[in-house]
Design an enzyme around this catalytic site. Structure first.
Site, PDB file in Angstrom:
ATOM      1  N   TYR A   1       5.330  12.513  12.022  1.00 53.67           N
ATOM      2  CA  TYR A   1       6.576  13.145  12.128  1.00 53.67           C
ATOM      3  C   TYR A   1       6.943  13.573  10.563  1.00 53.67           C
ATOM      4  O   TYR A   1       7.507  14.795  10.337  1.00 53.67           O
ATOM      5  CB  TYR A   1       7.642  12.386  12.621  1.00 53.67           C
ATOM      6  CG  TYR A   1       8.829  13.050  12.982  1.00 53.67           C
ATOM      7  CD1 TYR A   1       9.115  13.706  14.105  1.00 53.67           C
ATOM      8  CD2 TYR A   1       9.981  12.985  11.927  1.00 53.67           C
ATOM      9  CE1 TYR A   1      10.335  14.588  14.145  1.00 53.67           C
ATOM     10  CE2 TYR A   1      11.273  13.691  12.161  1.00 53.67           C
ATOM     11  CZ  TYR A   1      11.248  14.410  13.242  1.00 53.67           C
ATOM     12  OH  TYR A   1      12.533  15.178  13.259  1.00 53.67           O
TER      13      TYR A   1
ATOM     14  N   HIS B   1      12.407  10.322 -14.588  1.00 47.99           N
ATOM     15  CA  HIS B   1      12.670  11.695 -14.621  1.00 47.99           C
ATOM     16  C   HIS B   1      13.899  11.971 -15.382  1.00 47.99           C
ATOM     17  O   HIS B   1      14.831  11.190 -15.575  1.00 47.99           O
ATOM     18  CB  HIS B   1      13.187  12.057 -13.219  1.00 47.99           C
ATOM     19  CG  HIS B   1      11.936  12.498 -12.243  1.00 47.99           C
ATOM     20  ND1 HIS B   1      12.020  12.545 -10.776  1.00 47.99           N
ATOM     21  CD2 HIS B   1      10.776  12.492 -12.502  1.00 47.99           C
ATOM     22  CE1 HIS B   1      10.835  12.676 -10.394  1.00 47.99           C
ATOM     23  NE2 HIS B   1      10.131  12.579 -11.307  1.00 47.99           N
TER      24      HIS B   1
ATOM     25  N   HIS C   1      -1.217  -0.698 -16.539  1.00 44.45           N
ATOM     26  CA  HIS C   1      -1.185   0.778 -17.223  1.00 44.45           C
ATOM     27  C   HIS C   1      -0.546   1.620 -16.329  1.00 44.45           C
ATOM     28  O   HIS C   1      -0.152   1.417 -15.299  1.00 44.45           O
ATOM     29  CB  HIS C   1      -2.712   1.137 -17.329  1.00 44.45           C
ATOM     30  CG  HIS C   1      -3.451   1.414 -16.022  1.00 44.45           C
ATOM     31  ND1 HIS C   1      -3.669   0.579 -15.036  1.00 44.45           N
ATOM     32  CD2 HIS C   1      -3.539   2.764 -15.222  1.00 44.45           C
ATOM     33  CE1 HIS C   1      -4.284   1.271 -13.840  1.00 44.45           C
ATOM     34  NE2 HIS C   1      -4.030   2.395 -14.090  1.00 44.45           N
TER      35      HIS C   1
ATOM     36  N   LYS D   1       4.199   1.384   5.173  1.00 46.25           N
ATOM     37  CA  LYS D   1       4.672   2.500   5.723  1.00 46.25           C
ATOM     38  C   LYS D   1       3.833   3.382   5.777  1.00 46.25           C
ATOM     39  O   LYS D   1       3.276   3.867   4.666  1.00 46.25           O
ATOM     40  CB  LYS D   1       6.116   2.897   5.431  1.00 46.25           C
ATOM     41  CG  LYS D   1       6.311   4.089   5.974  1.00 46.25           C
ATOM     42  CD  LYS D   1       7.853   4.423   5.642  1.00 46.25           C
ATOM     43  CE  LYS D   1       8.195   5.749   6.309  1.00 46.25           C
ATOM     44  NZ  LYS D   1       8.197   5.967   7.746  1.00 46.25           N
ATOM     45  N   PHE D   2       3.352   4.287   6.937  1.00 46.38           N
ATOM     46  CA  PHE D   2       2.734   5.547   6.901  1.00 46.38           C
ATOM     47  C   PHE D   2       3.523   6.778   6.626  1.00 46.38           C
ATOM     48  O   PHE D   2       4.465   6.698   7.591  1.00 46.38           O
ATOM     49  CB  PHE D   2       1.659   5.427   7.860  1.00 46.38           C
ATOM     50  CG  PHE D   2       0.323   4.499   7.870  1.00 46.38           C
ATOM     51  CD1 PHE D   2      -0.616   4.912   7.302  1.00 46.38           C
ATOM     52  CD2 PHE D   2       0.637   3.135   8.471  1.00 46.38           C
ATOM     53  CE1 PHE D   2      -1.589   4.077   7.152  1.00 46.38           C
ATOM     54  CE2 PHE D   2      -0.293   2.506   8.304  1.00 46.38           C
ATOM     55  CZ  PHE D   2      -1.674   3.105   7.766  1.00 46.38           C
TER      56      PHE D   2
ATOM     57  N   ASP E   1      -9.960  10.338 -19.820  1.00 43.77           N
ATOM     58  CA  ASP E   1     -11.341  10.858 -19.863  1.00 43.77           C
ATOM     59  C   ASP E   1     -11.671  11.945 -18.795  1.00 43.77           C
ATOM     60  O   ASP E   1     -12.406  12.725 -19.061  1.00 43.77           O
ATOM     61  CB  ASP E   1     -12.501   9.945 -19.895  1.00 43.77           C
ATOM     62  CG  ASP E   1     -12.246   9.026 -21.068  1.00 43.77           C
ATOM     63  OD1 ASP E   1     -11.777   9.497 -22.211  1.00 43.77           O
ATOM     64  OD2 ASP E   1     -12.218   7.707 -20.947  1.00 43.77           O
TER      65      ASP E   1
ATOM     66  N   CYS F   1      -9.842  -2.304 -20.798  1.00 42.61           N
ATOM     67  CA  CYS F   1      -9.672  -3.703 -21.746  1.00 42.61           C
ATOM     68  C   CYS F   1      -9.957  -3.510 -23.191  1.00 42.61           C
ATOM     69  O   CYS F   1     -10.624  -2.541 -23.478  1.00 42.61           O
ATOM     70  CB  CYS F   1     -10.733  -4.592 -21.179  1.00 42.61           C
ATOM     71  SG  CYS F   1     -10.090  -5.278 -19.851  1.00 42.61           S
TER      72      CYS F   1
END
Ligand code: H2U
Length: 351
Positions: free
Chosen positions: A318, A280, A165, A313-314, A77, A54
């Protein structure tokens, strides 16, 4: 029985990374009894004197943030990359290779208010963020081959702080993702004589199956090869290789497209939609002088949510041991996002 992409499993090729994703749309029907994420924090103050991002706050290292009114950038930092460090010894052992890694990390605040996010900022404020990204790219790109701008949004994506940020990591080496995209775009250009992503955006505009939102200069799609359920890409209509090349009109309309896309994201599950995103473009540093026309500047959004504000989603099992897998198809995800309103739900319902 004929093939239906929304019913029948198949694999899709990602030409940018040179790998495949397994698409298993029939799995959307399975019940869910697994982990439920906590909904994002809702009571964030406009200013938090204990929050090190802040304005006017003293960070734990003793530095005082200025009373900034737009964007604010400082050197991280706790950086993962430092400018001057000894190099590891040279080794020709193929099993124990190490290399030099130099760089710097910056933190960039988007806005002085802690309780605001990109979709809720004005287009002018988002444009200021774009201008600052370009300034940072110009500055760090003079020295470093790769400047990675990325935003982790939401605790579920590892964001350590609710203040709007992003981070900027500049390195003396090409990171893996950058190297993969460089190699594959270069090969495509050699084979076809045109930039891969310009051909791709033209085809997506023709097919209209995966479009999410477009304007005069930018096209957002759920890429054909998307891995994350609501993954998107921002692509330019004109061939630009780096963000530093875009015109003023393109900057304004990039702000428009970012605001519209992130508004749709928030509207999908009526939450501050988490994601990791980043930009990118062609490499910088020594590569500023070389021919990089195989590159096309683009943005990537990787959101983890699948079914609701609390079910993500994990990428395990797989995905870790074999290859990426998704349930709903890219076309289904694009349609869902496309049909969502472009007015933020908080502004409609006064929530
Ligand atoms: P993330 O929310 O994506 O983790 O980014 C916040 C960054 O801000 C993180 O990299 C830095 C952290 O190191 N930071 C500082 O440099 N100084 C501070 O006082 C707090 C956080």
């Amino acid at each position: 029985m004929s093939f239906e992409a929304t019913e029948h499993q198949h694999v899709r090729f990602n030409p940018l990374r040179g790998d495949w994703v397994l698409v298993s749309p029939h799995r959307m029907k399975r019940p869910w009894a697994g982990q439920v994420e906590r909904p994002a924090e809702v009571d964030i103050p406009i200013h938090d004197p204990t929050n090190p991002l802040c304005p006017r706050v003293t960070r734990p290292n003793g530095q005082v943030n200025p009373d900034y009114e737009s964007t604010f950038v400082f050197t991280n930092d706790f950086p993962a990359l430092l400018e001057e460090v000894p190099s590891p010894p040279v080794s020709d052992d193929p099993l124990f290779c190490a290399g030099q890694a130099r760089g710097t990390c910056r933190v960039m605040c988007f806005h002085p208010h802690t309780n605001i996010t990109l979709p809720l900022m004005t287009q002018k404020e988002v444009r200021a963020v774009i201008d600052r990204w370009i300034m940072e790219l110009e500055d760090l790109g003079k020295k470093y081959i790769w400047v990675q701008i990325f935003e982790n949004k939401g605790a579920v994506m590892g964001c350590s702080n609710p203040h709007p940020h992003c981070q900027i990591w500049a390195s003396s080496f090409m990171p893996n993702e950058a190297q993969l995209k460089d190699t594959n775009q270069r090969q495509y250009f050699l084979d076809h004589g045109t930039p891969m992503l310009m051909d791709y955006v033209a085809r997506e505009l023709e097919k209209k199956e995966r479009l999410v939102v477009t304007n005069d200069h930018w096209v957002v799609v759920v890429p054909y090869w998307a891995v994350w359920p609501y993954e998107t890409m921002i692509l330019p209509r004109r061939h630009v290789i780096r963000m530093t090349e875009i015109s003023n009109a393109e900057k304004d309309s990039l702000a428009d497209i970012i605001k519209r896309l992130t508004t749709k994201y928030d509207n999908l599950f009526k939450c501050s939609f988490p994601y990791s995103m980043g930009w990118h473009g062609a490499p910088t540093g020594l590569k500023l002088e070389s021919d990089e026309k195989h590159w096309v500047f683009h943005g990537c959004y990787y959101p983890p949510l699948l079914r609701s504000a609390t079910i993500k989603k994990f990428m395990v099992g797989y995905e870790m041991l074999a290859q990426a897998q998704r349930d709903l198809t890219a076309e289904q995800a694009a349609q869902k996002l496309r049909e969502l309103p472009e007015i933020h739900y908080k502004l409609v319902n006064n929530e």
